[in-house]
Write a protein that holds these residues in place. Structure first.
Motif, PDB file in Angstrom:
ATOM      1  N   ILE A   1       4.170  -1.815 -11.708  1.00  0.00           N
ATOM      2  CA  ILE A   1       3.725  -2.580 -10.532  1.00  0.00           C
ATOM      3  C   ILE A   1       3.764  -4.091 -10.783  1.00  0.00           C
ATOM      4  CG2 ILE A   1       1.184  -2.685 -10.904  1.00  0.00           C
ATOM      5  CD1 ILE A   1       2.787  -1.492  -7.672  1.00  0.00           C
TER       6      ILE A   1
ATOM      7  N   HIS B   1      -0.671  -0.631  -3.523  1.00  0.00           N
ATOM      8  CA  HIS B   1      -1.309  -1.410  -4.593  1.00  0.00           C
ATOM      9  C   HIS B   1      -1.591  -2.842  -4.159  1.00  0.00           C
ATOM     10  CE1 HIS B   1      -1.170   1.127  -8.322  1.00  0.00           C
ATOM     11  NE2 HIS B   1      -0.451   1.860  -7.496  1.00  0.00           N
TER      12      HIS B   1
ATOM     13  N   ALA C   1       4.117   2.704  -9.947  1.00  0.00           N
ATOM     14  CA  ALA C   1       2.764   2.265 -10.321  1.00  0.00           C
ATOM     15  C   ALA C   1       2.755   1.720 -11.752  1.00  0.00           C
ATOM     16  CB  ALA C   1       1.778   3.423 -10.173  1.00  0.00           C
TER      17      ALA C   1
END
Ligand code: NAD
Length: 440
Positions: free
Chosen positions: A156, A187, A153
């Motif tokens: 990303i 995501h 994350a």
């Protein structure tokens, strides 16, 4: 093959290489090892000063703090890295390792190695490497999953099938890649299988990926044997390291008719002049914590003794800095096939070259893994999956072609295969860079 010429001292170039403020570079530093070879190849190519600076620099360095809620409720923060050395030939590609000694210098060396490896074997990728400084053996599966997801994350915007494509490396595996794929896909709001390679087959992995690096070691070893007139059925082999790369290389070389007289792992070496039953050794490790300790089909020797055995082929497939200035003169093998990354130091290279040992360098010998990773990425993007046979045939073709090109380059300049591989790779990336030009 002749020995490598000594590079000229060059103050401007020395300044051009980004160096960590601390710790200082030492002889066994992988980045310095890589740069020593790079410099020799750059001299042979008479690489322009600016191109030298560009290609020895790292394109991007990402360092990120990765907070993880541990099982006992405490919060721990880990340091994560993603280093992109170069993306001139295509999106960057490289593994992610979890280890307590992960550091920026190592990441930079391994990222650059990936650039040269991809260029040598002819896959359209640049080089990258990532890692998290942690002790994975002390972490639970839940902690490792949270670590992987938060690292992904945090990065990303760095990762992506057209940007930067991770893969497994030391202490990371198919499961970690599955978590990375899932986090990225969440995501992006769509399933994006091509963002990682080395993932489980069920979610877009490739047939033959697990065996690809060992298979590449076998293919390049046979190609080298052909060049110096050795026949598999009359050749003996010693393999250091009995993990993914070493065990598959041993198994496939055995299938081709070689006698594997010695294998080893972190528990020590095992020798049998009549040949070790590799299937029996594999079965043994499965029941013994993945280790050979106590294997009954051979007599115990040390890892140092294994490296000095009277064999035709020595395949170091364990870790870096195994053949050094101290023990290179003891090597009696005619061919060294570097399954591991960086198993031979530059000092050892000089000794091996003088003694006429044909070293198939890591950036060629172990490039089978990234080649099948490329196949995996292609299959994911096509949504069409190949049979194992097709994967293996294409791998065979690409590895043989790469070996031939490296060998011809080495002959042309009267240099070692290692420097030949660097010359080939650096020239390819430099030519591509010149075609693209420098933006703005
Ligand atoms: P692995 O963890 O599966 O196996 C490593 C093996 O080396 C184990 O058998 C371990 O016991 C042994 N070992 C560790 N320290 C040792 C020592 N001091 N002496 C002897 N043996 C020792 O790892 P792997 O995936 O097989 O990777 C091995 C090497 O190949 C590494 O250098 C890695 O970077 C390189 N490599 C791997 C791949 C791949 O696709 N797996 C691709 C390219 C390069």
């Amino acid at each position: 093959m002749g020995s490598s010429p000594t590079p000229h001292p060059r103050s401007v170039r020395d300044r051009a290489v980004y160096q960590e403020p601390a710790p200082g570079l030492d002889k066994d530093n992988p980045f310095q090892s890589m740069m020593e070879r790079f410099d020799v190849a750059a001299d042979i190519l008479e690489l322009d000063e600016g191109l030298y600076e560009y290609l020895s620099s790292t394109a991007r360095i990402h360092i990120t703090s990765v907070p993880v809620r541990m099982d006992d409720g405490t919060l721990q923060v880990f340091e994560g890295y993603r280093v992109i050395h170069n993306n001139v030939l295509g999106p960057s590609k490289g593994g992610i390792r979890f280890a307590p000694d992960v550091n920026l210098d190592e990441m930079k060396a391994l990222a650059a190695w990936m650039t040269w490896k991809c260029a040598v074997v002819g896959v359209p990728f640049g080089g990258a490497k990532g890692g998290i400084r942690c002790t994975p053996k002390e972490m639970s599966p839940g902690e490792l999953e949270r670590l992987t997801r938060r690292y992904t994350a945090n990065l990303i915007d760095v990762f992506g099938p057209e940007k930067d494509i991770p893969a497994p490396d030391m202490n990371t595996n198919e499961q970690i890649m599955a978590w990375l794929l899932d986090t990225y896909s969440m995501h992006m709001r769509r399933t994006e299988t091509a963002v990682v390679t080395g993932k489980p087959f069920l979610i877009g992995g490739s047939r033959g990926r697990r065996e690809a690096t060992g298979r590449g070691v076998m293919i390049t070893t046979l190609a080298a044997m052909e060049r110096i007139g050795l026949h598999a059925s009359q050749s003996t082999v010693a393999v250091q390291g009995f993990g993914n790369v070493g065990s598959v290389a041993a198994q496939l070389l055995r299938e081709k008719g070689c006698t594997i007289v010695a294998i080893s792992d972190v528990s020590g070496g095992y020798y049998n002049a009549n040949g070790i039953d590799i299937d029996a050794a594999l079965t043994y490790t499965k029941g013994h914590d993945q280790q050979l300790a106590g294997f009954p089909g051979a007599e115990p020797i040390t890892n140092q003794e294994l490296l000095a055995l009277e064999v035709d082929v020595l395949a170091p497939c364990a870790k870096e800095n195994q053949i050094t200035g101290k023990n290179a003169a003891d090597v009696k093998a005619k061919i060294i096939a570097e399954g591991a990354n960086g198993p031979t130091t530059p000092e050892a290279d000089d000794i091996l070259n003088k003694n006429g040992v044909l070293v198939i360098p890591d950036i060629l010998a172990n490039a089978g893994g990234v080649t099948v990773s490329y196949f995996e990425w292609v299959q994911d993007r096509q949504g069409y999956f190949w049979t194992e046979d097709r994967v293996n045939r294409r791998l065979d073709r690409m590895m043989r072609r790469a070996f031939r090109k490296v060998y011809d380059t080495a002959e042309e300049h009267d240099i070692s295969l290692r420097i030949g591989a660097y010359v080939l790779a650096i020239k390819k990336v430099a030519d591509a860079l010149q075609l693209r030009g420098i933006y703005a």
